[in-house]
Design a protein around this motif. Sequence first.
Motif, short mmCIF file in Angstrom:
data_model
loop_
_atom_site.label_atom_id
_atom_site.label_comp_id
_atom_site.label_asym_id
_atom_site.label_seq_id
_atom_site.Cartn_x
_atom_site.Cartn_y
_atom_site.Cartn_z
N ALA A 2 0.83 -1.22 0.00
CA ALA A 2 0.00 0.00 0.00
C ALA A 2 0.86 1.27 0.00
O ALA A 2 0.34 2.38 -0.02
CB ALA A 2 -0.94 0.00 1.20
N ILE A 3 2.18 1.08 0.03
CA ILE A 3 3.08 2.24 -0.04
C ILE A 3 3.64 2.30 -1.46
O ILE A 3 4.08 1.27 -1.99
CB ILE A 3 4.23 2.11 0.98
CG1 ILE A 3 3.66 2.07 2.40
CG2 ILE A 3 5.23 3.25 0.82
CD1 ILE A 3 4.71 1.85 3.48
N ASP A 4 3.60 3.45 -2.08
CA ASP A 4 4.13 3.59 -3.43
C ASP A 4 5.67 3.61 -3.34
O ASP A 4 6.29 4.68 -3.18
CB ASP A 4 3.57 4.87 -4.07
CG ASP A 4 3.88 4.93 -5.56
OD1 ASP A 4 4.91 4.35 -5.97
OD2 ASP A 4 3.10 5.55 -6.30
N LEU A 5 6.26 2.42 -3.43
CA LEU A 5 7.72 2.31 -3.23
C LEU A 5 8.53 3.03 -4.32
O LEU A 5 9.51 3.72 -4.00
CB LEU A 5 8.15 0.84 -3.14
CG LEU A 5 7.71 0.08 -1.88
CD1 LEU A 5 8.26 -1.35 -1.91
CD2 LEU A 5 8.12 0.77 -0.60
N PRO A 6 8.15 2.89 -5.62
CA PRO A 6 8.93 3.64 -6.62
C PRO A 6 8.89 5.15 -6.36
O PRO A 6 9.91 5.83 -6.51
CB PRO A 6 8.21 3.29 -7.95
CG PRO A 6 7.53 1.99 -7.68
CD PRO A 6 7.16 2.02 -6.22
N ALA A 7 7.71 5.63 -5.93
CA ALA A 7 7.60 7.08 -5.64
C ALA A 7 8.49 7.45 -4.45
O ALA A 7 9.15 8.50 -4.46
CB ALA A 7 6.15 7.45 -5.36
N ALA A 8 8.53 6.57 -3.44
CA ALA A 8 9.37 6.85 -2.27
C ALA A 8 10.84 6.86 -2.68
O ALA A 8 11.60 7.77 -2.32
CB ALA A 8 9.11 5.80 -1.19
N LYS A 9 11.23 5.86 -3.47
CA LYS A 9 12.62 5.76 -3.92
C LYS A 9 13.02 7.01 -4.70
O LYS A 9 14.08 7.59 -4.47
CB LYS A 9 12.75 4.53 -4.83
CG LYS A 9 13.85 3.58 -4.43
CD LYS A 9 13.93 2.46 -5.43
CE LYS A 9 14.33 1.18 -4.76
NZ LYS A 9 14.17 0.01 -5.59
#
Length: 310
Positions: free
Chosen positions: A77-84
Amino acid sequence: MDDLIVTGPMLLNVMDELEQNFAVHKYWEATDRQKLLASRPDTRFLATDGHVGCSARIMDQLPKLEMISCFGVGVDAIDLPAAKARGIRVTNTPDVLNDAVAELALGLMLALSRRIVDADTYIRRGNWLTGGYPLTQELTGKTVGILGLGRIGKEIARRAQAFKMQVVYHGRNEKEFEPYVYYENLEEMAKDVDWLVGVVPGGASTAGLVDGKIMKALGPNGALVNLGRGSLIDEAVMVEMLKSGELGGAALDVFEDEPKVPEELRVMSNVVLSPHLGSATVKTRWAMADLVVRNLLAHKNGVPLITPVV
Ligand code: NAP
Ligand code: 8YV
């Protein structure tokens, strides 16, 4: 004090500890959530869970965000690419929940094979007075295919062996040091097993992996167990196949649109349901919460994160 946005309620003592170390903002209580985000543009810390997660839109509203601490191992549920892309660190709570989730897996399997829930209802309704309960199946001697022999999958495998079951598995890769037979092809595994237990992460790579073809391979004597994410199974097809008897049974802890569970599933006696309780024991929830706090404090104090995802 540093601002910390918390998206959902945590155990009381954990909230106390967070409040001792951060200026805590309760996102779930805010009447205007946009306003809360807009009023805290300097926020560097966010604590969330596997349900609410954190979207790229929230990240955009918090341009100084440095860290997302997730209460849960699954971070779909966390947008990992966006976080990265924004250099935001993400942590989760692996391992501390393996035993609790694996216990529930075996609990659901026992409940379904021995019809424990239905048998309990049988007595409560006074039906025993009019005749004995039908014969059921046992786990002993059956084969279980684990879809996702990861941290939790391995604990399920150990427990299944203790129940004298044969264990096989499918995943993207064969595990070099595991004693169980590996199937490169999920459908082939589904044909050969009595039980298929899904414990893979959610997200695009696993969405709909257990489709009609896999359930057909599992067949009328087979049972499907899901403790991964609801997105793993084509739920509408599963309901139809359970109704028609093409699939023998299902034991489900996770669903496509939680907390909504299709009405049809709720009335089937060849189905056992639990409301996403895999990690929901006092001991495990404490250990998870502790990791959430320790990861936040590690980042705050500039020391290495304990359980980083990115
Ligand atoms: P893990 O150690 O990362 O294991 C995940 C396993 O899934 C790995 O063995 C991986 O195997 C396999 N996998 C990943 N993507 C796959 C794909 N596309 N196709 C086939 N296999 C795939 O994770 P974990 O700690 O065991 O947790 C697993 C999941 O359980 C979590 O992400 C979460 O969704 C769920 N969970 C649910 C509850 C609950 O309360 N019901 C509690 C905790 C966790 P390969 O790398 O070999 O492919
Ligand atoms: C939690 C889970 O209930 O860890 C996970 O991935 O699904 C469960 O342990 C959930 O994440 C809490 O939000």
